[in-house]
Design a protein around this motif. Structure first.
Motif, mmCIF file in Angstrom:
data_model
loop_
_atom_site.group_PDB
_atom_site.id
_atom_site.type_symbol
_atom_site.label_atom_id
_atom_site.label_comp_id
_atom_site.label_asym_id
_atom_site.label_seq_id
_atom_site.Cartn_x
_atom_site.Cartn_y
_atom_site.Cartn_z
ATOM 1 N N ALA A 225 0.053 -31.933 -23.995
ATOM 2 C CA ALA A 225 -0.804 -32.989 -24.541
ATOM 3 C C ALA A 225 -0.004 -34.276 -24.670
ATOM 4 C CB ALA A 225 -1.346 -32.576 -25.905
ATOM 5 N N GLY A 226 -0.521 -35.335 -24.095
ATOM 6 C CA GLY A 226 0.097 -36.656 -24.202
ATOM 7 C C GLY A 226 -0.898 -37.639 -24.773
ATOM 8 N N GLU A 227 -0.400 -38.667 -25.413
ATOM 9 C CA GLU A 227 -1.259 -39.694 -26.006
ATOM 10 C C GLU A 227 -1.371 -40.870 -25.038
ATOM 11 O OE1 GLU A 227 -1.152 -42.963 -29.599
ATOM 12 O OE2 GLU A 227 0.430 -41.465 -29.469
ATOM 13 N N VAL A 228 -2.607 -41.222 -24.701
ATOM 14 C CA VAL A 228 -2.849 -42.377 -23.826
ATOM 15 C C VAL A 228 -2.618 -43.641 -24.646
ATOM 16 C CG1 VAL A 228 -4.556 -43.607 -22.434
ATOM 17 C CG2 VAL A 228 -4.535 -41.099 -22.470
ATOM 18 N N THR A 229 -1.700 -44.492 -24.184
ATOM 19 C CA THR A 229 -1.395 -45.711 -24.920
ATOM 20 C C THR A 229 -1.896 -46.976 -24.221
ATOM 21 O OG1 THR A 229 0.809 -45.848 -23.933
ATOM 22 C CG2 THR A 229 0.615 -44.703 -26.058
ATOM 23 N N HIS A 230 -2.129 -46.889 -22.899
ATOM 24 C CA HIS A 230 -2.585 -48.076 -22.173
ATOM 25 C C HIS A 230 -3.161 -47.661 -20.824
ATOM 26 C CE1 HIS A 230 -2.759 -52.318 -21.199
ATOM 27 N NE2 HIS A 230 -2.132 -52.090 -20.065
ATOM 28 N N VAL A 231 -4.193 -48.377 -20.383
ATOM 29 C CA VAL A 231 -4.769 -48.172 -19.057
ATOM 30 C C VAL A 231 -4.847 -49.533 -18.379
ATOM 31 C CG1 VAL A 231 -6.778 -47.405 -17.732
ATOM 32 C CG2 VAL A 231 -6.148 -46.213 -19.846
ATOM 33 N N GLU A 232 -4.284 -49.611 -17.181
ATOM 34 C CA GLU A 232 -4.301 -50.844 -16.406
ATOM 35 C C GLU A 232 -5.148 -50.607 -15.161
ATOM 36 O OE1 GLU A 232 -0.816 -53.927 -14.937
ATOM 37 O OE2 GLU A 232 -0.286 -51.960 -15.703
ATOM 38 N N ASP A 233 -6.272 -51.298 -15.041
ATOM 39 C CA ASP A 233 -7.165 -51.142 -13.897
ATOM 40 C C ASP A 233 -6.765 -52.140 -12.824
ATOM 41 O OD1 ASP A 233 -9.191 -50.839 -12.062
ATOM 42 O OD2 ASP A 233 -10.785 -50.803 -13.561
ATOM 43 N N GLU B 161 -9.258 -44.598 -8.210
ATOM 44 C CA GLU B 161 -10.329 -45.336 -8.875
ATOM 45 C C GLU B 161 -11.498 -44.450 -9.298
ATOM 46 O OE1 GLU B 161 -12.272 -48.293 -6.418
ATOM 47 O OE2 GLU B 161 -11.761 -47.165 -4.622
ATOM 48 N N ASP B 162 -11.709 -43.321 -8.606
ATOM 49 C CA ASP B 162 -12.840 -42.461 -8.944
ATOM 50 C C ASP B 162 -12.470 -41.336 -9.925
ATOM 51 O OD1 ASP B 162 -11.228 -41.208 -7.072
ATOM 52 O OD2 ASP B 162 -12.892 -40.221 -6.045
ATOM 53 N N GLU B 163 -11.200 -41.243 -10.322
ATOM 54 C CA GLU B 163 -10.775 -40.221 -11.279
ATOM 55 C C GLU B 163 -11.167 -40.613 -12.702
ATOM 56 O OE1 GLU B 163 -6.902 -38.115 -10.893
ATOM 57 O OE2 GLU B 163 -6.556 -39.623 -9.335
ATOM 58 N N THR B 164 -11.497 -39.614 -13.511
ATOM 59 C CA THR B 164 -11.824 -39.834 -14.913
ATOM 60 C C THR B 164 -10.575 -40.247 -15.677
ATOM 61 O OG1 THR B 164 -13.547 -38.148 -14.794
ATOM 62 C CG2 THR B 164 -12.783 -38.766 -16.991
ATOM 63 N N VAL B 165 -10.689 -41.306 -16.466
ATOM 64 C CA VAL B 165 -9.559 -41.787 -17.261
ATOM 65 C C VAL B 165 -9.645 -41.157 -18.645
ATOM 66 C CG1 VAL B 165 -8.440 -43.814 -18.266
ATOM 67 C CG2 VAL B 165 -9.512 -43.964 -16.014
ATOM 68 N N PRO B 166 -8.657 -40.354 -19.015
ATOM 69 C CA PRO B 166 -8.658 -39.745 -20.348
ATOM 70 C C PRO B 166 -8.540 -40.818 -21.434
ATOM 71 C CG PRO B 166 -7.066 -38.663 -18.920
ATOM 72 C CD PRO B 166 -7.514 -39.901 -18.224
ATOM 73 N N VAL C 170 -2.977 -35.182 -14.171
ATOM 74 C CA VAL C 170 -3.509 -35.686 -15.445
ATOM 75 C C VAL C 170 -4.992 -35.352 -15.518
ATOM 76 C CG1 VAL C 170 -3.897 -37.741 -16.849
ATOM 77 C CG2 VAL C 170 -1.860 -37.598 -15.427
ATOM 78 N N SER C 171 -5.417 -34.855 -16.679
ATOM 79 C CA SER C 171 -6.819 -34.493 -16.864
ATOM 80 C C SER C 171 -7.272 -34.841 -18.278
ATOM 81 C CB SER C 171 -6.994 -32.984 -16.643
ATOM 82 O OG SER C 171 -8.316 -32.587 -16.885
ATOM 83 N N ASP C 172 -8.576 -34.994 -18.432
ATOM 84 C CA ASP C 172 -9.124 -35.201 -19.776
ATOM 85 C C ASP C 172 -9.525 -33.874 -20.412
ATOM 86 O OD1 ASP C 172 -11.266 -34.792 -18.081
ATOM 87 O OD2 ASP C 172 -12.551 -36.273 -19.036
ATOM 88 N N TYR D 9 -6.931 -48.390 -7.889
ATOM 89 C CA TYR D 9 -6.340 -47.336 -8.701
ATOM 90 C C TYR D 9 -6.071 -47.865 -10.104
ATOM 91 C CZ TYR D 9 -1.867 -49.572 -7.522
ATOM 92 O OH TYR D 9 -0.851 -50.466 -7.347
ATOM 93 N N LYS D 10 -5.712 -46.935 -11.001
ATOM 94 C CA LYS D 10 -5.405 -47.290 -12.392
ATOM 95 C C LYS D 10 -4.018 -46.747 -12.724
ATOM 96 C CE LYS D 10 -10.234 -46.795 -13.597
ATOM 97 N NZ LYS D 10 -10.709 -46.129 -12.380
ATOM 98 N N ILE D 11 -3.291 -47.474 -13.569
ATOM 99 C CA ILE D 11 -2.008 -47.003 -14.082
ATOM 100 C C ILE D 11 -2.229 -46.604 -15.532
ATOM 101 C CG2 ILE D 11 0.390 -47.570 -14.621
ATOM 102 C CD1 ILE D 11 -0.141 -47.500 -11.637
ATOM 103 N N LEU D 12 -1.954 -45.346 -15.827
ATOM 104 C CA LEU D 12 -2.139 -44.779 -17.154
ATOM 105 C C LEU D 12 -0.764 -44.652 -17.802
ATOM 106 C CD1 LEU D 12 -4.326 -43.405 -18.961
ATOM 107 C CD2 LEU D 12 -3.715 -41.274 -17.841
ATOM 108 N N THR D 13 -0.599 -45.240 -18.990
ATOM 109 C CA THR D 13 0.652 -45.099 -19.735
ATOM 110 C C THR D 13 0.430 -44.071 -20.830
ATOM 111 O OG1 THR D 13 1.193 -47.414 -19.296
ATOM 112 C CG2 THR D 13 2.430 -46.326 -21.047
ATOM 113 N N LEU D 14 1.340 -43.091 -20.889
ATOM 114 C CA LEU D 14 1.215 -41.969 -21.820
ATOM 115 C C LEU D 14 2.468 -41.840 -22.659
ATOM 116 C CD1 LEU D 14 0.296 -39.585 -18.949
ATOM 117 C CD2 LEU D 14 -1.330 -40.294 -20.661
#
Length: 74
Positions: free
Chosen positions: A13-21, A43-48, A3-5, A25-30
């Motif tokens: 291309a996916g749409e980010v619908t939710h980010v859980e910190d 935790e150090d990755e860029t969140v799109p 996953v990248s920004d 780490y973070k859980i990204l819902t797409l």
């Protein structure tokens, strides 16, 4: 899943619908063409935000048929 920004070769291309910190780490819902995907980011990755670029590296893909792993010749 990668996953990248920023767009990269063969990215979807996916749409980010939710980010859980969750701290470490973070859980990204797409949303990818109506399908919900979840990705774990360190935790150090860029969140799109908005659009995330998603790739499926071939070395991590496996194809199954009738619960059996199908081996594809290189």
């Amino acid at each position: 899943m990668h996953v990248s920004d920023e767009h990269f070769v063969d990215a979807l291309a996916g749409e980010v619908t939710h980010v859980e910190d969750l701290g470490t780490y973070k859980i990204l819902t797409l949303n990818l063409d109506g399908q919900r995907l979840k990705a774990r980011l360190q935790e150090d990755e860029t969140v799109p935000r908005g659009t995330a670029w998603i790739g499926f590296p071939s070395q991590w893909l496996m194809l199954y048929a009738d619960d059996l792993l199908v081996e594809v010749a290189p």
